[in-house]
Write an enzyme that holds these catalytic residues in place. Structure first.
Site, PDB file in Angstrom:
ATOM      1  N   LYS A   1      28.524  22.124  11.711  1.00 16.27           N
ATOM      2  CA  LYS A   1      28.220  22.136  10.272  1.00 16.27           C
ATOM      3  C   LYS A   1      28.857  20.971   9.548  1.00 16.27           C
ATOM      4  O   LYS A   1      28.224  20.324   8.740  1.00 16.27           O
ATOM      5  CB  LYS A   1      28.767  23.404   9.598  1.00 16.27           C
ATOM      6  CG  LYS A   1      28.196  24.699  10.025  1.00 16.27           C
ATOM      7  CD  LYS A   1      28.793  25.832   9.198  1.00 16.27           C
ATOM      8  CE  LYS A   1      30.307  25.919   9.264  1.00 16.27           C
ATOM      9  NZ  LYS A   1      30.872  26.526  10.439  1.00 16.27           N
TER      10      LYS A   1
ATOM     11  N   ARG B   1      32.177  32.695   2.980  1.00 15.40           N
ATOM     12  CA  ARG B   1      32.414  33.233   4.319  1.00 15.40           C
ATOM     13  C   ARG B   1      32.504  34.746   4.303  1.00 15.40           C
ATOM     14  O   ARG B   1      32.615  35.359   5.375  1.00 15.40           O
ATOM     15  CB  ARG B   1      33.742  32.690   4.842  1.00 15.40           C
ATOM     16  CG  ARG B   1      33.638  31.568   5.852  1.00 15.40           C
ATOM     17  CD  ARG B   1      35.056  31.206   6.251  1.00 15.40           C
ATOM     18  NE  ARG B   1      35.159  30.474   7.479  1.00 15.40           N
ATOM     19  CZ  ARG B   1      35.090  29.149   7.569  1.00 15.40           C
ATOM     20  NH1 ARG B   1      34.840  28.424   6.508  1.00 15.40           N
ATOM     21  NH2 ARG B   1      35.266  28.563   8.732  1.00 15.40           N
TER      22      ARG B   1
ATOM     23  N   ARG C   1      37.519  19.474  20.617  1.00 16.51           N
ATOM     24  CA  ARG C   1      37.815  18.820  19.347  1.00 16.51           C
ATOM     25  C   ARG C   1      39.320  18.675  19.114  1.00 16.51           C
ATOM     26  O   ARG C   1      39.781  17.693  18.541  1.00 16.51           O
ATOM     27  CB  ARG C   1      37.175  19.690  18.258  1.00 16.51           C
ATOM     28  CG  ARG C   1      37.115  19.148  16.904  1.00 16.51           C
ATOM     29  CD  ARG C   1      36.187  20.003  16.071  1.00 16.51           C
ATOM     30  NE  ARG C   1      36.742  21.327  15.785  1.00 16.51           N
ATOM     31  CZ  ARG C   1      36.134  22.230  15.030  1.00 16.51           C
ATOM     32  NH1 ARG C   1      34.961  21.984  14.517  1.00 16.51           N
ATOM     33  NH2 ARG C   1      36.697  23.394  14.804  1.00 16.51           N
TER      34      ARG C   1
ATOM     35  N   ARG D   1      41.662  20.295  17.092  1.00 14.99           N
ATOM     36  CA  ARG D   1      42.343  20.383  15.794  1.00 14.99           C
ATOM     37  C   ARG D   1      43.513  21.365  15.953  1.00 14.99           C
ATOM     38  O   ARG D   1      43.545  22.141  16.894  1.00 14.99           O
ATOM     39  CB  ARG D   1      41.319  20.936  14.790  1.00 14.99           C
ATOM     40  CG  ARG D   1      41.400  20.364  13.423  1.00 14.99           C
ATOM     41  CD  ARG D   1      40.150  20.721  12.634  1.00 14.99           C
ATOM     42  NE  ARG D   1      39.978  22.159  12.471  1.00 14.99           N
ATOM     43  CZ  ARG D   1      38.848  22.709  12.055  1.00 14.99           C
ATOM     44  NH1 ARG D   1      37.805  21.965  11.754  1.00 14.99           N
ATOM     45  NH2 ARG D   1      38.755  24.006  11.930  1.00 14.99           N
TER      46      ARG D   1
ATOM     47  N   ARG E   1      38.371  33.195  15.355  1.00 15.56           N
ATOM     48  CA  ARG E   1      37.439  32.664  14.347  1.00 15.56           C
ATOM     49  C   ARG E   1      36.012  33.126  14.618  1.00 15.56           C
ATOM     50  O   ARG E   1      35.264  33.421  13.689  1.00 15.56           O
ATOM     51  CB  ARG E   1      37.489  31.130  14.312  1.00 15.56           C
ATOM     52  CG  ARG E   1      38.811  30.583  13.810  1.00 15.56           C
ATOM     53  CD  ARG E   1      38.650  29.417  12.835  1.00 15.56           C
ATOM     54  NE  ARG E   1      37.986  28.257  13.377  1.00 15.56           N
ATOM     55  CZ  ARG E   1      38.565  27.344  14.146  1.00 15.56           C
ATOM     56  NH1 ARG E   1      39.836  27.454  14.479  1.00 15.56           N
ATOM     57  NH2 ARG E   1      37.893  26.314  14.571  1.00 15.56           N
TER      58      ARG E   1
HETATM   59  P1  ADP Z   1      35.011  25.596  11.169  1.00 16.57           P
HETATM   60  O1  ADP Z   1      34.082  24.489  10.794  1.00 16.57           O
HETATM   61  O2  ADP Z   1      35.591  25.449  12.539  1.00 16.57           O
HETATM   62  O3  ADP Z   1      34.429  26.954  10.929  1.00 16.57           O
HETATM   63  P2  ADP Z   1      36.477  25.171   8.666  1.00 16.57           P
HETATM   64  O4  ADP Z   1      36.944  23.768   8.592  1.00 16.57           O
HETATM   65  O5  ADP Z   1      35.286  25.548   7.856  1.00 16.57           O
HETATM   66  O6  ADP Z   1      36.279  25.517  10.215  1.00 16.57           O
HETATM   67  O7  ADP Z   1      37.670  26.175   8.262  1.00 16.57           O
HETATM   68  C1  ADP Z   1      38.921  26.149   8.927  1.00 16.57           C
HETATM   69  C2  ADP Z   1      39.767  27.362   8.477  1.00 16.57           C
HETATM   70  O8  ADP Z   1      39.984  27.291   7.055  1.00 16.57           O
HETATM   71  C3  ADP Z   1      39.121  28.721   8.695  1.00 16.57           C
HETATM   72  O9  ADP Z   1      39.337  29.213  10.010  1.00 16.57           O
HETATM   73  C4  ADP Z   1      39.827  29.574   7.620  1.00 16.57           C
HETATM   74  O10 ADP Z   1      41.131  29.954   8.007  1.00 16.57           O
HETATM   75  C5  ADP Z   1      39.957  28.594   6.462  1.00 16.57           C
HETATM   76  N1  ADP Z   1      38.792  28.680   5.549  1.00 16.57           N
HETATM   77  C6  ADP Z   1      37.868  27.696   5.313  1.00 16.57           C
HETATM   78  N2  ADP Z   1      36.946  28.104   4.425  1.00 16.57           N
HETATM   79  C7  ADP Z   1      37.274  29.383   4.096  1.00 16.57           C
HETATM   80  C8  ADP Z   1      36.708  30.362   3.249  1.00 16.57           C
HETATM   81  N3  ADP Z   1      35.567  30.130   2.559  1.00 16.57           N
HETATM   82  N4  ADP Z   1      37.306  31.573   3.154  1.00 16.57           N
HETATM   83  C9  ADP Z   1      38.438  31.836   3.825  1.00 16.57           C
HETATM   84  N5  ADP Z   1      39.029  30.967   4.662  1.00 16.57           N
HETATM   85  C10 ADP Z   1      38.468  29.747   4.795  1.00 16.57           C
END
Ligand code: ADP
Length: 191
Positions: A23, A98, A135, A137, A148
């Site tokens: 994404k 989310r 990746r 991270r 996740r």
């Molecule tokens: P990925 O693309 O791997 O799903 P993100 O970069 O979107 O990861 O998010 C990394 C982390 O940041 C999530 O695992 C969560 O802990 C937090 N996070 C990001 N966006 C949200 C959200 N909308 N609500 C709650 N936690 C979030």
């Protein structure tokens, strides 16, 4: 794909899919092509963590475990970001909403106009874990990744139904080269 900018400028888009679906990558290239802001809650939160703000200190351990940070934190962040002048010409949300509560809060923020389309990026589960572990991270340990995915299935995937009910969902196959997937997205958006 020549008229992407003209056709998609001003759209309020959301990209949804499991962690590792690509994404963030697609959101970055798509926003560059259209010229709209990329609003990524994951990026915003990582920025807070890096700057060691109060919010970042609250979020860091939660993110490392793969859990979601509390709704009120991300809702406030997104509300503030969407209110900025550049977002008046459209935007792409990535990583938000989310949860159902976040989706309802977004409805309130956007009011009557709402979203124009929800791009759902589909990738098979075993491919996801492999991609994420490559990746590397800081929140990409195997345990956090599995968590996740579990959180995605229980809290976020139901939002697809929520937006399907509104006729907003445009699904794309997320497997392939970056430009291939991008072309599919542009195609389902009608540009
Ligand atoms: P990925 O693309 O791997 O799903 P993100 O970069 O979107 O990861 O998010 C990394 C982390 O940041 C999530 O695992 C969560 O802990 C937090 N996070 C990001 N966006 C949200 C959200 N909308 N609500 C709650 N936690 C979030």
């Amino acid at each position: 794909m020549s008229n992407v900018e003209a056709t998609l400028m001003g759209r309020r888009l959301l990209i949804l899919g499991p962690p590792g679906a690509g994404k963030g990558t697609q959101a970055t290239v798509l926003c560059r092509a259209i010229g709209i802001p990329h609003i990524s809650t994951g990026e915003m939160l990582r920025d807070h963590v890096a700057r060691e703000t109060a919010l970042g200190r609250r979020a860091r351990e939660i993110m490392e475990s793969g859990d979601l940070v509390p709704d009120e934190i991300v809702i406030g962040m997104v509300e503030e970001r969407i209110g900025q002048p550049d977002a008046a010409c459209g935007f792409l949300l990535d990583g938000f909403p989310r949860t159902r509560a976040q989706a309802e809060a977004l409805d309130e923020v956007l009011g009557d106009e709402g979203l124009d389309a929800v791009i759902v990026v589909e990738v098979a589960e075993d491919e996801l874990v492999e991609r994420i572990l490559k990746r590397g991270r800081s929140d990409d340990t195997e345990e956090a990744v599995r968590n996740r995915l579990t959180v995605y299935h229980s809290q976020t995937a139901p939002l697809i139904e929520f937006y399907l009910g509104r006729g907003l969902v445009r699904s794309v196959d997320g497997v392939g080269a970056i430009e291939e997937v991008l072309a599919r997205i542009v195609g389902v958006l009608g540009a």
